[in-house]
Design an enzyme around this catalytic site. Structure first.
Site, PDB file in Angstrom:
ATOM      1  CG  ASP A  41      -1.899   1.186   1.179  1.00  0.00           C
ATOM      2  OD1 ASP A  41      -2.515   1.384   0.119  1.00  0.00           O
ATOM      3  OD2 ASP A  41      -2.035   1.913   2.182  1.00  0.00           O
ATOM      4  CB  SER A  42       0.184   4.740  -0.897  1.00  0.00           C
ATOM      5  OG  SER A  42      -1.039   4.801  -0.186  1.00  0.00           O
ATOM      6  CB  CYS A  79      -2.886   0.760  -2.659  1.00  0.00           C
ATOM      7  SG  CYS A  79      -2.941   2.518  -3.027  1.00  0.00           S
ATOM      8  CG  HIS A  92      -6.278   5.524   4.395  1.00  0.00           C
ATOM      9  ND1 HIS A  92      -5.545   4.951   3.389  1.00  0.00           N
ATOM     10  CD2 HIS A  92      -5.384   6.107   5.233  1.00  0.00           C
ATOM     11  CE1 HIS A  92      -4.259   5.195   3.601  1.00  0.00           C
ATOM     12  NE2 HIS A  92      -4.142   5.894   4.716  1.00  0.00           N
TER      13      HIS A  92
HETATM   14  N1  DGL Z   1      -4.426   3.423   0.088  1.00  0.00           N
HETATM   15  C1  DGL Z   1      -4.923   4.362  -0.901  1.00  0.00           C
HETATM   16  C2  DGL Z   1      -6.136   3.781  -1.626  1.00  0.00           C
HETATM   17  O1  DGL Z   1      -6.694   2.791  -1.224  1.00  0.00           O
HETATM   18  C3  DGL Z   1      -5.277   5.680  -0.288  1.00  0.00           C
HETATM   19  C4  DGL Z   1      -4.151   6.456   0.278  1.00  0.00           C
HETATM   20  C5  DGL Z   1      -3.384   7.278  -0.722  1.00  0.00           C
HETATM   21  O2  DGL Z   1      -3.919   8.254  -1.275  1.00  0.00           O
HETATM   22  O3  DGL Z   1      -2.223   6.962  -0.891  1.00  0.00           O
HETATM   23  O4  DGL Z   1      -6.560   4.331  -2.606  1.00  0.00           O
END
Ligand code: DGL
Length: 277
Positions: free
Chosen positions: A15-16, A78, A199
């Site tokens: 994930d980011s 993500c 999130h």
């Molecule tokens: N984890 C990212 C998603 O599910 C959201 C967080 C980000 O913007 O990096 O899209």
């Protein structure tokens, strides 16, 4: 622990930042037997407002790192990375450089389930700007339900609210209520809302508070976990490559101490060593 000493052939979850931990949590509940490696690119998060090219470049780097840690199978936990980078990585890098490895995303498993939930085909998507602009959910849902009406809305303030620990504070209410009202004003017939960002489950209580009764709100973890279990049943050649030690190792591109502190919000448990990658 260091990267050389890792012997596990683990499932990688990327994930980011922290949001993918909600996906990891669900996957481990369904399949605790496997080894897992989580990598959060916290130093470069959020991805949600970044361009297509940049999300692709960062996600490809993360995939290469997880492959080098011995993960033959990676879940992009993500939505933004799944929307903007997955297909190109599958069709170019994986196909030419490592055809025996796999990278899977979170959008398709979610799109596959929504048809069994909505009664009238009016579906709302709440996600980052990048995911909404990519129209990935619209495309995937329309492949399965051509008559459906899909309305997407970006919630740019929601990830910062979660990242900064404000998700359960009164300060978050206005931002949640405003986005829900805007979505339902655009299509008042919506009967199912997908939380298309990892999130957002942390805001679920407040989202429920501002949604009229009768609207189904879908979080993704369980669907992604179920689809992964199904994938491993259908792909014994991949399943047999995975080690089953029940371990989970955590890597971040930012401070390991900070990661350990914040991760407990998403996992509801303390985690051990975290390594900077
Ligand atoms: N984890 C990212 C998603 O599910 C959201 C967080 C980000 O913007 O990096 O899209």
């Amino acid at each position: 622990m260091n990267t050389e000493s890792m012997k596990a052939s683990a499932i990688g979850v990327f994930d980011s930042g922290y949001g993918g931990l909600t996906i990891l949590n669900s996957i481990r509940k369904v399949m605790p037997q496997y080894d897992y490696v989580y990598f959060g690119d916290n130093a470069r998060a959020p991805y949600g407002t970044r361009s297509f090219d940049v999300v692709y470049e960062y996600t490809l780097e993360a995939v290469k790192k997880l492959f080098s840690l011995g993960c033959p199978l990676i879940i992009l936990g993500c939505n933004t990375a799944s929307a903007k980078a997955l297909r190109t990585i599958q069709q170019t890098y994986i196909a030419s450089e490592c055809p025996d490895n796999r990278v899977l995303g979170v959008i398709r498993p979610t799109a596959e389930i929504v048809g069994s939930v909505t009664k009238n085909g009016h579906i709302g998507i709440l996600a980052t700007e990048g995911t909404i602009k990519s129209e990935s959910y619209d495309i995937e849902i329309h492949k399965l339900m051509p008559e459906s009406v899909v309305t997407g809305l970006a919630c740019p303030m929601w990830v910062p609210l979660v990242e900064n620990g404000e998700y359960d504070k009164p300060s978050a209410d206005w931002f949640v209520e405003e986005r829900i009202n805007t979505l339902l004003h655009t299509d008042p017939l919506i009967d199912t809302i997908i939380l298309g960002c990892t999130h957002y489950p942390l805001l679920l209580e407040k989202i429920r508070k501002y949604c009229p009764e009768g609207i189904e709100i879908l979080t993704q973890g369980q669907f992604v976990a179920d689809r992964l279990a199904d994938y491993l049943l259908r792909h014994p050649e991949m399943e047999s490559r995975l080690t089953k030690g029940g371990t989970c190792s955590y890597f971040t591109s930012e401070s390991p101490d900070r990661f350990r502190e914040n991760a407990s919000t998403f996992l509801s448990e303390e985690i051990g060593e975290v390594v900077r990658l």
